[in-house]
Design a protein around this motif. Structure first.
Motif, mmCIF file in Angstrom:
data_model
loop_
_atom_site.group_PDB
_atom_site.id
_atom_site.type_symbol
_atom_site.label_atom_id
_atom_site.label_comp_id
_atom_site.label_asym_id
_atom_site.label_seq_id
_atom_site.Cartn_x
_atom_site.Cartn_y
_atom_site.Cartn_z
ATOM 1 N N SER A 187 -51.383 1.988 32.332
ATOM 2 C CA SER A 187 -50.635 0.858 32.064
ATOM 3 C C SER A 187 -49.108 1.055 31.959
ATOM 4 O O SER A 187 -48.495 0.065 32.788
ATOM 5 C CB SER A 187 -51.268 0.241 30.562
ATOM 6 O OG SER A 187 -50.428 -1.054 30.214
ATOM 7 N N ALA A 188 -48.754 1.802 31.446
ATOM 8 C CA ALA A 188 -47.267 2.156 31.148
ATOM 9 C C ALA A 188 -46.683 2.530 32.646
ATOM 10 O O ALA A 188 -45.581 2.106 33.059
ATOM 11 C CB ALA A 188 -46.908 3.428 30.138
ATOM 12 N N LEU A 189 -47.363 3.289 33.262
ATOM 13 C CA LEU A 189 -46.944 3.773 34.682
ATOM 14 C C LEU A 189 -46.913 2.487 35.454
ATOM 15 O O LEU A 189 -45.804 2.324 36.389
ATOM 16 C CB LEU A 189 -48.035 4.798 35.235
ATOM 17 C CG LEU A 189 -47.717 6.104 34.790
ATOM 18 C CD1 LEU A 189 -48.602 7.127 35.545
ATOM 19 C CD2 LEU A 189 -46.164 6.763 34.723
ATOM 20 N N LYS A 190 -47.856 1.700 35.589
ATOM 21 C CA LYS A 190 -48.027 0.571 36.267
ATOM 22 C C LYS A 190 -46.864 -0.389 36.107
ATOM 23 O O LYS A 190 -46.184 -0.980 36.955
ATOM 24 C CB LYS A 190 -49.364 -0.272 36.071
ATOM 25 C CG LYS A 190 -49.896 -0.628 37.180
ATOM 26 C CD LYS A 190 -51.242 -1.618 36.428
ATOM 27 C CE LYS A 190 -52.410 -1.533 37.571
ATOM 28 N NZ LYS A 190 -53.633 -1.990 37.272
ATOM 29 N N ALA A 191 -46.538 -0.514 34.705
ATOM 30 C CA ALA A 191 -45.300 -1.272 34.472
ATOM 31 C C ALA A 191 -44.144 -0.969 34.940
ATOM 32 O O ALA A 191 -43.368 -1.635 35.392
ATOM 33 C CB ALA A 191 -45.319 -1.589 32.998
ATOM 34 N N LEU A 192 -43.928 0.629 34.756
ATOM 35 C CA LEU A 192 -42.713 1.201 35.194
ATOM 36 C C LEU A 192 -42.549 0.932 36.926
ATOM 37 O O LEU A 192 -41.288 0.493 37.321
ATOM 38 C CB LEU A 192 -42.906 2.509 35.060
ATOM 39 C CG LEU A 192 -41.528 3.467 34.886
ATOM 40 C CD1 LEU A 192 -40.723 2.959 33.826
ATOM 41 C CD2 LEU A 192 -41.826 5.072 34.649
ATOM 42 N N LEU A 193 -43.545 1.310 37.377
ATOM 43 C CA LEU A 193 -43.708 0.903 39.027
ATOM 44 C C LEU A 193 -43.087 -0.449 39.315
ATOM 45 O O LEU A 193 -42.274 -0.813 40.163
ATOM 46 C CB LEU A 193 -45.139 1.161 39.543
ATOM 47 C CG LEU A 193 -45.282 0.736 40.991
ATOM 48 C CD1 LEU A 193 -44.611 1.837 41.865
ATOM 49 C CD2 LEU A 193 -46.662 0.809 41.422
ATOM 50 N N PHE A 194 -43.767 -1.378 38.588
ATOM 51 C CA PHE A 194 -43.553 -2.851 38.827
ATOM 52 C C PHE A 194 -41.907 -3.014 38.562
ATOM 53 O O PHE A 194 -41.351 -3.868 39.257
ATOM 54 C CB PHE A 194 -44.329 -3.922 38.023
ATOM 55 C CG PHE A 194 -45.753 -3.721 38.488
ATOM 56 C CD1 PHE A 194 -46.252 -3.121 39.476
ATOM 57 C CD2 PHE A 194 -46.814 -4.358 37.509
ATOM 58 C CE1 PHE A 194 -47.930 -3.094 39.840
ATOM 59 C CE2 PHE A 194 -48.251 -4.258 37.782
ATOM 60 C CZ PHE A 194 -48.455 -3.533 39.212
ATOM 61 N N GLY A 195 -41.619 -2.536 37.420
ATOM 62 C CA GLY A 195 -40.459 -2.865 37.241
ATOM 63 C C GLY A 195 -39.150 -2.110 38.099
ATOM 64 O O GLY A 195 -38.266 -3.091 38.578
ATOM 65 N N ALA A 196 -39.633 -0.964 38.646
ATOM 66 C CA ALA A 196 -38.791 -0.450 39.829
ATOM 67 C C ALA A 196 -38.911 -1.328 40.997
ATOM 68 O O ALA A 196 -37.645 -1.460 41.682
ATOM 69 C CB ALA A 196 -39.155 0.901 40.043
ATOM 70 N N LEU A 197 -39.851 -1.722 41.490
ATOM 71 C CA LEU A 197 -40.195 -2.768 42.441
ATOM 72 C C LEU A 197 -39.379 -4.035 42.340
ATOM 73 O O LEU A 197 -38.384 -4.408 43.401
ATOM 74 C CB LEU A 197 -41.679 -3.226 42.601
ATOM 75 C CG LEU A 197 -42.426 -2.413 43.813
ATOM 76 C CD1 LEU A 197 -43.949 -3.103 43.743
ATOM 77 C CD2 LEU A 197 -41.899 -2.646 44.979
ATOM 78 N N VAL A 198 -39.454 -4.694 41.170
ATOM 79 C CA VAL A 198 -38.487 -5.967 41.059
ATOM 80 C C VAL A 198 -37.144 -5.518 40.849
ATOM 81 O O VAL A 198 -36.244 -6.370 41.786
ATOM 82 C CB VAL A 198 -39.104 -6.343 39.599
ATOM 83 C CG1 VAL A 198 -38.336 -7.636 39.357
ATOM 84 C CG2 VAL A 198 -40.598 -6.903 39.574
ATOM 85 N N ALA A 199 -36.961 -4.451 40.308
ATOM 86 C CA ALA A 199 -35.497 -4.256 40.295
ATOM 87 C C ALA A 199 -34.819 -3.839 41.765
ATOM 88 O O ALA A 199 -33.901 -4.397 41.970
ATOM 89 C CB ALA A 199 -35.099 -2.859 39.553
ATOM 90 N N LEU A 200 -35.466 -3.224 42.396
ATOM 91 C CA LEU A 200 -35.031 -2.980 43.719
ATOM 92 C C LEU A 200 -34.916 -4.210 44.767
ATOM 93 O O LEU A 200 -33.891 -4.287 45.426
ATOM 94 C CB LEU A 200 -36.160 -1.915 44.601
ATOM 95 C CG LEU A 200 -35.831 -0.405 44.487
ATOM 96 C CD1 LEU A 200 -36.805 0.232 45.415
ATOM 97 C CD2 LEU A 200 -34.582 -0.149 45.165
ATOM 98 N N ILE A 201 -35.943 -4.958 44.383
ATOM 99 C CA ILE A 201 -35.817 -6.107 45.312
ATOM 100 C C ILE A 201 -34.768 -7.062 44.977
ATOM 101 O O ILE A 201 -34.102 -7.711 45.735
ATOM 102 C CB ILE A 201 -37.380 -6.872 45.281
ATOM 103 C CG1 ILE A 201 -38.291 -6.025 46.188
ATOM 104 C CG2 ILE A 201 -37.265 -8.263 45.952
ATOM 105 C CD1 ILE A 201 -39.736 -6.543 45.953
ATOM 106 N N ALA A 202 -34.812 -7.260 43.693
ATOM 107 C CA ALA A 202 -33.466 -8.177 43.347
ATOM 108 C C ALA A 202 -32.192 -7.704 43.675
ATOM 109 O O ALA A 202 -31.576 -8.444 43.899
ATOM 110 C CB ALA A 202 -33.668 -8.382 41.656
ATOM 111 N N THR A 203 -32.129 -6.383 43.219
ATOM 112 C CA THR A 203 -30.632 -6.062 43.632
ATOM 113 C C THR A 203 -30.460 -5.998 45.141
ATOM 114 O O THR A 203 -29.501 -6.353 45.654
ATOM 115 C CB THR A 203 -30.522 -4.596 42.972
ATOM 116 O OG1 THR A 203 -31.409 -3.840 43.235
ATOM 117 C CG2 THR A 203 -30.228 -4.533 41.607
#
Lengths: 259, 153
Positions: free
Chosen positions: A202-218
């Motif tokens: 669960s924590a890894l999944k959240a980390l992955l989604f965070g990285a995805l969103v951060a990349l896409i947004a920036t």
């Protein structure tokens, strides 16, 4: 007529692939900028306030609401099979494996990702980024990397808070309202959840989604054109692409991790 | 860059809250126990364990006293179940272990029934009296067969 149609199709395909290439290079820059000194922990703390703390209220409130409704729905189904003592297990596993990271990811995309894309987009449109370059300040290092890192690291924390809020919501409905024993609710929860697969996954999944969103947004923010209309377009694009990518990545991660 | 003590404090609180939520999920729910030792390990072999799994509870007279830590096949191809119990339990050597189900479809657990011997079990001992899980499909199958409802035979 037909030829121009085919040309347009080909042009778009090539354009999309080139965009993907730019996106991958941008991701590489961010990782490189993150690993290279000077590190800017004070910038990351400031951005963690924007993407983490300001998302806290919406994440906890949504978590509570999801827990409430999940408990109500599942109780009514489980009670038909005389299996209402499994309520805690079903709620816990659903939240920890899927709903926690995914819904937090979607909420953070809408709340923090869009704000981030709009902020960077405005900086591009009003030529502040060019100004930084003129003053020999690396905008990647000063603006983009702290934002991306802060959002990525906030996600597992927000997701864990979402899950705890939802488990509490499930407790309120299941135990306080519908009269299931509190010990039954929590012991079935505790027996069902396994640390290594469920909590770590669960924590890894959240980390992955965070990285995805951060990349896409920036990325969307940074590649904004120089007009205010472009800013709103990249904000929208962030929310749409970010949400779809989270849902697709969720399937891939779940299949590979083997929950 | 000037520092913002109030904002830094709020971010710190956020990180603290997030980490405690993660810690709650890992320690309370995930069963990552810090005391670790648990203490008293016993082994039991069964012919059929049904839906028993690691972290299934072990009870005596309905009171939880430990949990299943591992399930393996032994050399006779029977299920060898390792139990982690509270330290200080005084169980006679003729204690029996049976796999029960809470409710018709509920979770499975191991019930220990202490016997009457004076000699006590030591850590690492094997429980020799065991009762396997009730397999409903087998039960119904044999009932159908015995009643002659199983078709042409």
């Amino acid at each position: 007529m037909i030829r121009s149609g085919i040309e347009r199709l080909g042009g778009r395909t090539i354009g999309a692939i080139a965009e993907l290439g730019r996106f991958a290079r941008f991701g590489g820059w961010i990782v490189g900028g993150f690993l290279r000194p000077p590190f800017r922990p004070e910038r990351i703390v400031r951005e963690a306030y924007d993407s983490g703390v300001l998302s806290l209220a919406i994440v906890c409130a949504s978590g509570l609401a999801v827990g409430l409704v999940l408990s109500l729905q599942l109780y009514n189904v489980l009670v038909r099979f005389g299996a209402e003592e499994s309520l805690g297990a079903v709620i816990g596993l659903t939240l920890i494996r899927e709903l926690g990271p995914v819904l937090t990811g979607l909420l953070v995309t809408g709340r923090a990702g869009s704000a981030m894309a709009a902020e960077i987009g405005m900086m591009v449109a009003t030529e502040q980024i060019d100004g930084m370059r003129t003053m020999a300040v690396d905008p990647m290092k000063f603006v983009v990397v702290p934002k991306a890192v802060a959002l990525t690291l906030s996600m597992p924390l927000l997701s864990a808070l979402f899950i705890v809020a939802a488990i509490f919501g499930g407790y309120l409905v299941g135990v306080q309202l519908l009269g299931l024993g509190s010990g039954i609710y929590f012991s079935s929860l505790e027996n069902a959840v396994v640390f290594r697969t469920d909590v770590v996954g669960s924590a890894l999944k959240a980390l992955l989604f965070g990285a995805l969103v951060a990349l896409i947004a920036t990325f969307r923010g940074f590649t904004t054109g120089r007009s205010t209309a472009e800013v709103s377009a990249s904000t929208t694009a962030t929310v749409v692409t970010g949400s779809v990518c989270i849902l697709l990545a969720d399937y891939i991660f779940t299949a590979l991790w083997g929950f | 860059m000037q520092s913002h003590p109030a904002r830094d404090l709020v971010v710190g609180l956020f990180v603290l809250a997030g980490i405690s939520a993660l810690a709650y999920l890992s320690t309370q729910l995930g069963g990552l126990s810090f005391d670790g030792q648990g203490g008293f390990t016993l082994r039991a072999t069964f012919d059929e364990i049904g839906g028993l799994s690691a972290r299934s509870p072990v009870v005596i007279s309905g009171v939880p006293v430990g949990q299943v830590v591992a399930i393996n096949l032994d050399e006779d191809l029977r299920a060898a179940v390792e139990l982690d119990l509270e330290p200080g339990l005084e169980l006679p050597v003729d204690t029996s272990a049976s796999i029960r189900t809470s409710g018709l479809l509920g979770d499975q657990f191991i019930a220990l029934e202490p016997g009457g011997e004076d000699e006590l079990l030591e850590a690492g001992d094997i429980l020799s009296f065991t009762e396997s899980a009730l397999n409903f499909e087998k039960l119904i199958g044999s009932f159908v067969h015995d009643a002659g409802l199983g078709g042409s035979e």
